[in-house]
Scaffold this active site. Structure first.
Site: not given
Lengths: 726, 787
Positions: B566, B582-583, B742, B670-671
């Site tokens: 992303r 996000d969707e 995380r 990733e974020d």
């Protein structure tokens, strides 16, 4: 003379006869004496001058052919060759320059002589037009001194701009017999066309010992970094042709080559590029069939088409500057003048003034090996950047190439900067064109730092005589945990502040400062008592702010220490009917100012009012300060303008809107919505906008609240629960 | 009689006055400078025939420029190659550019040999290179080679000195006369002259050396590096000591020095003079004779008294409390105290003639240090006293910026060296001096992304002042001479539109309701330029007919099904702003509008909706992290956030592949990495904007995609809607696994960066009239207030 006439005069009245005729005689005598005195003084003043005028330096009209002739014996000494290891600290006598408060070097110019060898044949042309212009420019500059004993730098008047025009050995001998030569220490030579066939050395071949060389074609092997100065090769076309600056936008050709004397190998490569990319590449050559009288240097041809040079350069985005026999090419100057981005293909070439100029912003340097890729390399440069490079190229020409004067002064400035590095001209001053200088801000607090919370803030309360309200403010503010000191600025000269015992007892030190004059700008004075970075300016009638709100304001300021962080917000609007700015205090969705009746800011910003040098706004803050003091209004608007102007950032409004109205203040002296007040403040905005020449205020639609403000969450777990209550 | 008297007096006075006017000045000069007669400055004469003078070269000569057919470019290059070697090496003659063309700038480190130990510092340098994104293990694709032999200490009296280097390097098949090699060195030469020789033939190798002198420095070829101690941290590094900008920026002392005084030998000239400027008040210059074994032999009369003074002050305390620090040469030109002063925000006053300053090819030292002359030591006090306070403040901040950007760790020093060399390979794609010398610094600005300042998120403000209207300009221009000449420079500002990037993972053949709603809401924004859907699912995306009709173009990109996908710098993203979604994110149009306007005020930060915060867990001795409702935030989830598209390039190209693999391995890291990266670049917290509803986050994306499960998000305890359930209580679910991953992610990132870059914020940005007691009709964003 003076003493004599005075003596006579003092005795005068006692001797005056009563007869009128005698009076007249007396007066005539008196006047003639005075007149004589004057004439004598005048002679005294001008006499020595006229004597000196007849010596060899004067305003008196003379020709270069009348200069003294110096005969050089064949066996007169020759200086050593240039020493490649010379650097400022080894070959330059810095003690000659001394410490002077202006931080300017002093430059001496040797007087002009004509040098002949034993047989009476002249060694070189006496002086060229360009070298004369250069020396004139130095002589007119503030670097110049006529006192050889005070000089730090010596410029011989022996013209070595073009090596082809001089006899090397004899010129060297001429240099060596200069009165202060001393192995060339602190001597500066200017040369634009170095070397000669067949090998074309990249530095002047004249032996010159330790002399500095300002040369126009250095390669990285001959250039002594930090000692020599690389200068442009002046193009006489600069003076002849006026090419107006051309605006951004597409040009007819993408790449243009205008040089006549290209090596066939280079020409082949360029023609290959043209074959590949068609019309957008134009390779010009000299014209073969020009009619008589047309100067060949002002025309270029492609097949049968004839183009005007240098005008044709303005038709192209990029212009190729290839090395010839020498590295430095006069065409570079023409290309820059045309605002065409030079594509410099000359391996090892030291670009002009590369010690201070950032050529990456104005040119594209391509290694000779990569010539075949030139088109694709240039294609990859974004259009916005090309436009900036064009502007930058033109600016370099205007500032450093356009005249011999520009070249001379830039050279001297570079040497000056080496000798007084702490007073050197900055990168921005050398490189930013005026438009960029104008648009760039220099935030005095550019480093992103979040100041430690522990330091706390100092509250500065400006008060006149509302003691009761003042005491309430003091009591309220003292409840804020991060308050470290409270300063009351007593702005009333007619009334003493209350006695010590009457002041509220608070947990932090409280200081009262009395001012000499009732001025609103007293609020912005950087009092020594302020020891914290953060300052809360608060009016003596702001009692509605809760402790949580103030503490939160301080926390927000810590995250934005270079901004104004305040409570009541205001807006400026463009009034289309009146065609001017308007002040707005209604409930709007936007904010561009905060009132300094309750606002946090950095102590450094206080100093903006006092000693921050504006790079490009000169005396403006002074103007504004006077306006504020004269009108007794708008000091907060002025502060918003100042901060926005140096930081380029918006204000931060914190916490919801409240009715900022104290119970006892009247409409006149409070933050009133009174009509005249509003008109006056609109006027302030217009005045300040015109003083700054721009509208620095930034409009935003956001305000800062605590993370959990109005969220559905237990109040007792929130850091700042008491926000927005009335 | 009276009138007469008056006349006489008047005449008398007048004559006096006249005399003073004309003669006074003359007399004064005459009496004060009897020797030097008053005279006009003798300027260069204005020759009567100056207009007739000939030009220095006639135009024809200038344009023809000699006889070009003399030497062909190829012949010349060949001649150069044979002449300009060794001490006259330049990139053109001693570096093989063709090695770097195919694979780009790749660096190969020789394998470390057994029985060939390297010093701790050289080990750090090697591992910095191995950790860099340029490292390659394959010598075939390498552009630059680094020896495994420790060449840092070439003082043959030193214990670290490696013998027989010449023989060793000649045995390397890759050595090739030193071509394309980079040799690091900190100490060269030895007593008594400390000359620069390394004790072996470096051939055509590039030398990265501390204490470089300008004479032996080969400009554009060598790199001058700073001297650093063996305690210098590998990565991260301590921050500078300037925590606040104090005003006025003066500290307790103006100028300090504390160090050795050499009685003999090289460098003693300067060191021996330093005590002269000591005044005991604001200038403290302390020297000691105690050094070496036989100092007492050379001891002079000052020594004993100086030694007593010397003990009275603490070096660290002086560093902290002084505005300027003298950094004189030692035996060699560079010294440790250069970096020490830089870190301490004590402005270095350099007294080291002929020192090629560290990274001077890139760094403009005139902005952060005072370059003095050894010969003019006694002028230093008055020179530094004359520096204006605002310049001192700027100097101090610049020292901190430089320290943090290029010097605070071995990684930074080595990477700066590599970047400088890389910039030389393609001059047209290199950093200008502006990029090197302004925040955030050259290492974080990738010239491969762009060379134009306006394309980066960092320089908008520097060039953001609105130009004056032409009318104002003409009025002002005359007075101030600042009026910009046309063509006008209008400054830089972030683009006025954004690209929405929606990551779709959980489709079971058809489009879910949330994504349809999201596309509708986002495309409704007046600032939306386009929508890009990143399809990260095994199943192919639905045909174009199934997608909703939108006012803005909608592009579908097939992803590689990696989490770090992303943040790939997709060609399709052309606007400065990216709205990452996000969707199943739920946002309204006015939320998007408001957040975008906020982002335009803070284009270098991440601006978004749901947030989390990190904290140090002292019990476990590691970084913790919470998504519970807190009063602080330091992470903005990229499930709904605006940021600059440059961060995509930085994420993909600046971070080494290893770190991205780590992130792909751990779910939902990733974020955090994105937030850590942006915080490391800006040193600032992200910004949270107000949000109508609490955000529900998609959980266990990968799993769902594979299982084809329905798109309902699992009620994870991470969700802020359940603020009171402690994360540790629920175990065994995908959510908690993810949560612990995380946590691990945060620790590993902090380890990789060498410190915790995240910065906390206590504020949220709301619309100006948010929940104020005014009519809803007045409000621009009323819908944000609906419960």
């Amino acid at each position: 003379i003076m003493c004599a006439s005075a003596k006579y005069n003092t005795r005068g009245p006692a001797l005056i006869p009563r007869m009128k005729t005698k009076h007249r005689i007396y007066y005539i005598t008196l006047f003639s004496i005075v007149l004589l005195g004057l004439i004598a003084t005048g002679m005294f003043q001008f006499w020595p001058h006229s004597i000196e005028s007849s010596s060899d330096w004067t305003v008196e009209k003379r020709s270069v052919h009348d200069v003294p002739v110096v005969k050089l014996p064949a066996d007169s000494p020759i200086p050593e060759r240039g020493d490649l290891s010379c650097r400022m600290h080894t070959c330059f006598d810095v003690y000659r320059c001394g410490f002077n408060p202006k931080n300017k070097i002093k430059v001496y110019i040797y007087s002009l002589k004509k040098y002949v060898d034993e047989y009476g044949t002249s060694v070189s042309n006496t002086i060229s037009r360009e070298y004369n212009e250069l020396l004139t420019a130095i002589s007119d500059s503030e670097f110049y001194t006529d006192d050889v004993n005070r000089a730090c730098l010596f410029v011989p008047s022996i013209d070595v701009l073009n090596q082809n025009a001089l006899r090397i050995k004899e010129t060297a001998q001429a240099l060596a017999q200069l009165s202060r030569w001393d192995r060339g220490t602190n001597h500066l030579l200017f040369n634009m066309l170095p070397g000669g066939p067949p090998d074309y050395n990249t530095a002047l071949d004249v032996p010159r010992d330790r002399a500095l060389l300002a040369g126009g074609g250095f390669s990285t092997w001959t250039y002594r970094q930090g000692y020599d100065v690389s200068i442009p090769v002046y193009s006489p076309l600069s003076g002849e042709v006026d090419l107006p600056e051309r605006g951004p936008g597409p040009r007819r050709y993408f790449i243009l080559s205008s040089q006549m004397a290209l090596h066939p190998e280079y020409r082949l490569e360029l023609e290959a590029l043209q074959a590949e990319n068609g019309e957008s590449v134009l390779i010009l050559d000299k014209c073969t069939n020009l009619s008589d009288g047309v100067p060949a240097v002002r025309k270029r041809c492609y097949k049968n088409q004839v183009f005007d040079y240098p005008q044709v350069l303005q038709e192209s985005t990029f212009c190729v500057v290839l090395r010839g026999a020498r590295l430095g090419q006069a065409v570079l100057s023409d290309v820059l003048q045309a605002g065409c981005v030079p594509v410099i293909i000359a391996d090892s070439y030291i670009l002009p003034f590369s010690e201070v100029l950032d050529w990456k912003r104005a040119s594209v340097v391509i290694p000779e090996e990569k010539m075949p890729e030139m088109y694709s390399i240039l294609q990859s440069i974004p259009q916005r950047q090309i436009e900036e490079m064009q502007r930058q190229a033109r600016w370099f020409w205007e500032a450093y190439f356009r005249s011999m004067k520009a070249i001379a002064l830039a050279t001297l400035q570079i040497i000056n900067d080496r000798i007084y590095p702490y007073a050197a001209i900055s990168y921005e001053e050398w490189n930013d064109p005026p438009a960029v200088k104008w648009s760039s801000v220099s935030n005095p607090l550019f480093l992103p730092l979040i100041p430690p919370q522990s330091q706390g803030f100092t509250a500065v309360v400006l008060t006149y005589d509302r003691v009761e309200s003042l005491f309430r403010v003091i009591t309220e503010v003292s409840k804020v945990p991060s308050l470290s000191k409270l300063l009351v600025v007593w702005n009333n000269q007619n009334k003493n502040p209350p006695e010590d015992s009457l002041w509220p007892k608070i947990r932090v030190p409280l200081k009262v400062v009395r001012t000499a004059e009732n001025k609103l700008s007293n609020r912005f004075f950087p009092y020594d008592e302020i020891e914290t970075e953060a300052v809360l300016a608060i009016d003596d009638d702001i009692i509605m702010l809760t402790s949580d709100e103030l503490q939160f304001g301080y926390e927000v300021w810590r995250e934005f220490p270079d901004r104004l962080v305040g409570y009541p917000g205001r807006l400026h609007l463009w009034d289309h009917e009146m065609n001017k700015w308007k002040y707005e205090s209604e409930w709007t969705n936007e904010v561009s100012m905060v009132l300094t009746g309750a606002a946090f800011y950095h102590k450094a910003i206080y100093n903006l009012f006092c000693y921050f040098n504006y790079l490009y706004t000169y005396k403006m803050p002074g103007d504004i300060k006077n306006w504020v003091d004269a009108h007794m209004n708008c000091e907060d608007i002025a502060m918003n303008f100042l901060v926005a102007n140096v930081t380029g950032k918006s204000v931060i409004k914190v916490t919801p809107r409240k009715k900022f109205k104290c119970p006892e203040c009247t409409a006149i002296d409070g933050l009133s919505l009174d009509q005249t007040h509003m008109v006056e403040r609109s006027e302030c905005i217009n005045k300040f906008a015109s003083v700054f020449g721009t509208m620095p205020l930034k409009v935003v639609e956001h305000r800062a609240d605590p993370v959990l403000y109005k969220d559905d969450f237990p109040e007792k777990l929130k850091s700042f629960p008491n926000i927005g209550s009335l | 009689m009276q009138t007469r008297k008056k006349y006489i007096l008047l005449t008398f006075l007048a004559s006096w006055l006249l005399l003073f006017l004309f003669g006074g000045d003359q007399l004064r000069r005459f009496s004060l400078f009897p020797g030097r007669k008053a005279e006009a400055r003798r300027n260069w004469p204005r020759w009567t025939d100056r207009s007739l003078l000939k030009s220095f070269a006639d135009p024809e000569e200038l344009q023809r420029d000699g006889d070009p057919s003399l030497l062909s470019p190829r012949e010349r290059l060949a001649a150069w190659l044979s002449v300009y070697r060794g001490s006259r090496c330049r990139m053109e003659t001693c570096f093989d550019f063709s090695r770097c063309e195919k694979h780009g700038f790749k660096v190969f480190t020789y394998p470390r040999e057994r029985g060939q130990p390297v010093s701790e510092t050289y080990g750090k340098i090697l591992s910095s290179i191995e950790r860099s994104r340029y490292h390659t293990a394959n010598p075939e694709e390498a552009c630059l080679f680094i020896l495994s032999i420790d060449t840092l200490d070439r003082d043959h009296l030193s214990g670290q000195y490696v013998r027989n280097v010449d023989e060793k390097i000649r045995s390397f098949p890759l050595w090739n006369g030193g071509r394309n090699h980079l040799i690091f060195n900190l100490y060269s030469g030895t007593w008594p002259d400390y000359a620069g020789d390394l004790g072996f033939d470096i051939g055509q190798a590039i030398l990265a050396k501390a204490s470089f002198d300008t004479e032996s420095f080969r400009p554009g070829f060598d790199v001058s590096i700073p001297l650093f101690s063996k305690e210098h941290p590998q990565r991260g590094g301590d921050r500078g000591w300037l925590y606040q900008d104090s005003v006025p920026p003066r500290k307790k002392y103006l100028l300090v020095f504390k160090g050795k005084r050499y009685l003999t030998g090289i460098g003693s000239g300067t060191r021996n003079a330093l005590h002269h400027i000591h005044n005991g008040k604001d200038i403290i210059s302390l020297t000691t004779c105690k050094h070496g074994k036989d100092w007492e032999k050379h001891k002079d009369t000052r020594c004993d008294r100086d030694n007593i003074d010397y003990e009275r002050f603490d070096y660290q305390e002086l560093l902290h409390n002084s505005t300027f620090c003298i950094v004189p040469r030692g035996r060699r030109l560079g010294s440790f105290r250069f970096l020490e002063a830089l870190q301490a925000a004590c402005i270095p006053v350099l007294l080291s003639d002929g020192w090629e300053l560290p990274f001077a090819e890139a760094i403009d030292w005139g902005k952060a240090a005072v370059v003095g002359s050894e010969r003019l030591l006694l002028q230093i006090p008055s020179a530094v006293r004359c520096i204006h306070p605002e310049r001192v403040l700027a100097f101090q901040q610049q020292t901190q910026f430089l320290w943090d950007a290029y010097f605070s760790s071995v990684d930074k020093i080595v990477h700066t060296t590599l970047e400088i060399i890389k910039d030389r390979l393609s001059p047209h794609r290199s950093r200008s001096r502006v990029l090197w010398n302004a925040l955030p610094g050259g290492l974080l600005v990738l010239p491969d992304f762009s060379t134009h300042l306006g394309d980066f998120p960092f320089y908008y403000l520097q060039h953001g002042r609105t130009p004056p209207a032409p009318a104002v300009c003409s009025k002002l221009g005359a007075r101030l001479n600042t009026c910009p000449s046309p063509p006008f420079f209008s400054g830089y500002s972030p683009s006025k539109k954004f690209t929405a990037l929606i990551r779709a993972v959980s489709q079971a053949g058809s489009l879910s309701q949330p994504i349809l709603r999201l596309i509708q809401a986002v495309s409704g924004s007046q600032y939306c330029a386009q929508i890009v859907v990143l399809w990260s699912c095994e199943k192919p995306p639905p045909p174009s007919g199934k997608w909703p009709q939108t006012a803005v173009p909608l592009t579908i990109i097939q992803g590689r099904r990696q989490l770090s996908d992303r943040f790939f710098p997709f060609e399709a993203i052309q606007t400065d702003a990216v709205l990452s979604l996000d969707e199943d994110t739920s946002l309204s149009t006015s939320e998007v509008d408001f957040a975008f306007l906020v982002w335009r005020s803070f284009p270098e930060r991440i601006v978004g909706f749901p947030t989390q915060s990190h904290f140090w867990d002292p019990e476990q001795g590691r970084w913790g992290y919470t998504s519970r409702w807190t009063n602080e935030l330091s992470i903005v989830l990229t499930a709904a956030a605006f940021y600059h598209r440059y961060y995509h390039s930085l994420f993909t190209e600046f971070l080494p592949a290893g770190l991205r693999e780590l992130v792909d391995g751990l779910a939902a890291c990733e974020d955090i990495l994105m937030n850590v990266l942006v915080a490391a670049v800006t040193k600032l917290p992200p910004i949270k904007v107000t949000q109508r509803k609490q955000h529900k986050e998609v959980v266990a994306q990968q799993a769902e995609c594979r299982d084809g499960a329905a798109g309902t998000p699992q009620p994870g305890q991470r969700s802020p809607s359940a603020p009171h359930s402690a994360p540790a209580k629920v175990k065994g679910t995908a959510g908690s696994r993810r949560f612990s991953q995380r946590q691990g992610c945060l620790d590993q990132l902090a380890d990789w960066f060498g410190y915790m870059p995240l910065v906390s914020s206590q504020l949220r940005l709301d619309p100006v009239l948010f929940k104020d007691q005014v009519s809803v009709l007045r409000k621009k964003y009323p819908s944000l207030e609906k419960p």
